[in-house]
Scaffold this motif. Structure first.
Motif, PDB file in Angstrom:
ATOM      1  N   PRO A  53       0.824  -1.212   0.000  1.00 34.17           N
ATOM      2  CA  PRO A  53       0.000   0.000   0.000  1.00 34.17           C
ATOM      3  C   PRO A  53       0.858   1.262   0.000  1.00 34.17           C
ATOM      4  N   GLY A  54       0.695   2.076  -1.035  1.00 33.16           N
ATOM      5  CA  GLY A  54       1.449   3.318  -1.146  1.00 33.16           C
ATOM      6  C   GLY A  54       2.774   3.192  -1.860  1.00 33.16           C
ATOM      7  N   GLU A  55       3.218   1.970  -2.143  1.00 32.30           N
ATOM      8  CA  GLU A  55       4.516   1.758  -2.795  1.00 32.30           C
ATOM      9  C   GLU A  55       4.293   1.125  -4.165  1.00 32.30           C
ATOM     10  N   THR A  56       4.776   1.778  -5.217  1.00 34.84           N
ATOM     11  CA  THR A  56       4.569   1.299  -6.585  1.00 34.84           C
ATOM     12  C   THR A  56       5.865   1.379  -7.371  1.00 34.84           C
ATOM     13  N   ILE A  57       5.926   0.569  -8.425  1.00 34.06           N
ATOM     14  CA  ILE A  57       7.043   0.636  -9.356  1.00 34.06           C
ATOM     15  C   ILE A  57       6.484   0.559 -10.775  1.00 34.06           C
ATOM     16  N   THR A  58       7.086   1.340 -11.671  1.00 34.61           N
ATOM     17  CA  THR A  58       6.638   1.433 -13.057  1.00 34.61           C
ATOM     18  C   THR A  58       7.805   1.160 -13.992  1.00 34.61           C
ATOM     19  N   PHE A  59       7.555   0.356 -15.033  1.00 37.31           N
ATOM     20  CA  PHE A  59       8.478   0.191 -16.151  1.00 37.31           C
ATOM     21  C   PHE A  59       7.710   0.540 -17.421  1.00 37.31           C
ATOM     22  N   GLN A  60       8.321   1.328 -18.276  1.00 31.06           N
ATOM     23  CA  GLN A  60       7.664   1.647 -19.533  1.00 31.06           C
ATOM     24  C   GLN A  60       8.709   1.994 -20.590  1.00 31.06           C
ATOM     25  N   GLY A  61       8.312   1.849 -21.864  1.00 26.56           N
ATOM     26  CA  GLY A  61       9.243   2.159 -22.936  1.00 26.56           C
ATOM     27  C   GLY A  61       8.538   2.228 -24.273  1.00 26.56           C
ATOM     28  N   ASP A  62       9.216   2.816 -25.253  1.00 25.12           N
ATOM     29  CA  ASP A  62       8.690   2.973 -26.611  1.00 25.12           C
ATOM     30  C   ASP A  62       9.838   2.835 -27.599  1.00 25.12           C
ATOM     31  N   VAL A  63       9.504   2.384 -28.810  1.00 20.90           N
ATOM     32  CA  VAL A  63      10.418   2.437 -29.949  1.00 20.90           C
ATOM     33  C   VAL A  63       9.631   3.004 -31.121  1.00 20.90           C
ATOM     34  N   TYR A  64      10.328   3.683 -32.035  1.00 24.46           N
ATOM     35  CA  TYR A  64       9.650   4.288 -33.177  1.00 24.46           C
ATOM     36  C   TYR A  64      10.587   4.359 -34.364  1.00 24.46           C
TER      37      TYR A  64
END
Length: 587
Positions: free
Chosen positions: A220-231
């Motif tokens: 609760p209250g602790e998050t982690i995000t991974f994200q990326g893009d190629v073009y």
């Protein structure tokens, strides 16, 4: 779409209470933020019918959006508009997309699945204290949705005489306990614009991209995000360049090819409503191959920030960051960078304290950003803000800020040869290793009021004092970058929302802007005034109507007015009208 909440059927106080993060790097309400901020929501984007981020920005008051070609845009806040508007900082999910090579934003590669944008926070005015150099006249923060809000399958198809085709496919799902992920792919084909005589202009544009985002709630209250893009993309183009076989210039046919990608990770823990720690890092790689110049760029950025309350009166946010920029250039005899390979490091730190003078009524905020870059050395960007919550319906605020725009590679080490006769360039425009940062001292006053539950009004006045503005000095065949310009601008910005009834909403914005520039007595840059003073309109207006009929049918209309641009630009004032009819087949 069925799972999206229809914001236009909510009471007005919910509209004013939309939480933002760009003003103080912590969650706060639009109605109490001590800044000129406007939020473009996903529902705004959907109901406007826009197909790109630049088109969506037209909805924000005080933002001038001008389309140059099928893929190129000039976008600014509070003046100085050009293709590379160098005083507007733009971020996407906290990743800066401001180009250090040209000082500006390459809008042709800034895209995503437009249905995945949660909101766009548009700040008019300096944001250097929190966001650093180049946030001089404004900050645009594009924020995409958490992956848990995009579960399911989305297929979007669009076609037209200009946007030839836009296809988006996105799949989102839960992949584990409190872990959600989405992937998307998008392909767009855009025809060149029409000339005023009705003929087609070159510049057909193709762009393909794909990406992912994963969000996990660790606790609760602790998050982690991974994200990326190629073009990757390409555009038809032609240039007029000096030649040894023609009188002055000759067209050179060619194309522009580009590709790139980025990956970002962010960890955050929210200990309470006023205590939060965020750590973020990203890598951004780009490759642009065009006539006369090929650019390869790699940016690594690391940032950490913490927010906490010392006591009942002091809420502090502070942080530090490091950015490494590596560039490799293959240039030509007519456009040459020295050196052609360069690694630059930027170190930064900031601190800001929001002090409560009278609980729930009067607040005083002060802080500064400190940066060390390899062009001008040490820079500082302080600000002081005061906000007064007069009562439940109205608030007022004031701010004094200092912001800087640091030089680009072009102003430091570019040699540009313009025109030519018999193979000899007749104008050489060169960088200057001693050029300094452009500086701004900004004064702002704002007032927000909701005279009734269904009406809100937000008005801001500002005065900007610029020094060390860039000029190009010299006579004859040679001109060198320098800092012999200064000037002032002032204006007023107004936006309002009126929830006429549960099914009908009206929204609008108006801005007036005036810029006056001067040169030091020893300046020889006779071209300094005209492009800058005349590239931003005095008056901008937009009025939007959103109406929901029974059976899930909507009819949405937008009207825009843009004042004329004088000088060599010589664009007449114009009105623009957009209309959209939508039918949501199922609830």
């Amino acid at each position: 779409l069925a799972q999206d909440e229809d914001i236009y059927e909510l009471p007005l106080e919910n509209l004013l209470d939309i939480e933002i993060t760009s003003v103080s790097k912590g969650a706060e309400k639009v109605s109490t933020a001590a800044a000129a901020i406007y939020v473009i929501t996903q529902e705004d984007i959907k109901r406007s019918g826009v197909t790109s981020i630049p088109e969506a920005l037209r909805m924000a008051p005080g933002i001038h959006v001008a389309r140059i070609s099928s893929s190129q845009w000039a976008i600014t806040a509070r003046g100085f508009n050009r293709q590379f508007s160098n005083k507007l900082l733009v971020l996407m999910d906290g990743r800066t997309i401001y180009s250090p090579l040209f000082s500006g934003v390459l809008w042709d590669v800034q895209d995503t699945a437009i249905e995945d944008i949660e909101r766009i926070e548009v700040i008019r005015g300096p944001g250097g204290t929190l966001w650093g150099a180049n946030a001089v006249n404004g900050v645009i923060n594009i924020i995409t949705k958490n992956a848990k809000d995009t579960n399911g399958t989305l297929v979007s198809l669009a076609a037209g005489d200009h946007d030839k085709s836009i296809t988006t496919v996105r799949q989102g799902q839960e992949i584990g306990d409190n872990t959600h992920m989405r992937v998307y792919a998008k392909h767009a084909e855009t025809n060149g614009l029409k000339k005023t005589d009705g003929t087609d202009e070159e510049g057909d544009w193709l762009m393909s991209r794909s990406g992912f985002r994963m969000d996990k709630e660790i606790s609760p209250g602790e998050t982690i995000t991974f994200q990326g893009d190629v073009y990757s993309g390409d555009r038809d183009s032609s240039l007029f360049i000096p030649t040894t076989t023609a009188g002055v210039t000759t067209p050179q046919e060619g194309g522009e090819f580009l590709k790139g990608g980025n990956i970002l990770t962010k960890w955050s823990t929210k200990r309470s409503a006023s205590e939060e720690t965020i750590v973020q890092a990203y890598i951004d790689i780009s490759h642009r191959d065009q006539p006369l110049l090929e650019v390869k760029n790699t940016t690594f950025d690391f940032d950490i920030q913490d927010r906490f309350k010392i006591n009942d009166r002091n809420e502090v946010v502070y942080g530090a960051g490091f950015r490494q920029i590596s560039e490799s250039l293959n240039d030509s005899a007519f456009l040459n960078y020295t050196p052609d390979r360069r690694n630059d490091s930027i170190f930064s730190a900031f601190a800001q304290d929001k002090y409560t003078i009278i609980p729930d009524t009067l607040f005083f905020t002060f802080g500064s950003k400190f940066e060390k870059n390899e062009y001008t050395g040490f820079e500082y960007q302080p600000n002081v803000r005061a906000s007064w919550l007069i009562d439940d319906q109205q608030s007022a605020w004031a701010a004094i800020s200092r912001a800087v725009r640091t030089p680009s590679r072009g102003e430091d080490g570019l040699v540009l040869r313009i025109g030519g006769f018999g193979g000899v360039a007749f104008v050489t425009q060169a960088g200057n290793t001693n050029i300094q940062s452009e500086e701004l001292i900004a004064y702002e006053l704002g007032y927000k009021v909701a005279p009734k539950q269904n009406i809100s009004i937000d008005v801001t006045g500002f005065f900007n004092d610029y020094t060390n503005l860039r000029t190009f000095e010299g006579t004859g065949l040679s001109r060198v970058a320098d800092n012999k310009g200064f000037g002032e601008s002032y204006g007023v910005e107004l936006n309002t929302d009126w929830q006429v009834n549960r099914n009908w909403k009206l929204a609008g914005g108006y801005s007036y802007f005036n810029l006056t520039l001067h040169r030091l007595p020893d300046s020889t840059d006779t071209l300094f005034f005209e492009p800058e003073e005349n590239n931003s309109p005095h008056n901008l207006l937009n009025v939007r109507s959103y109406y929901s009929f029974p059976n899930r049918i909507s009819w949405d209309n937008s009207t825009y007015f843009v004042d004329n641009l004088k000088g060599s630009t010589n664009v007449d004032s114009y009105w623009r009208y957009d209309s959209r009819i939508g039918w949501q087949v199922y609830d």
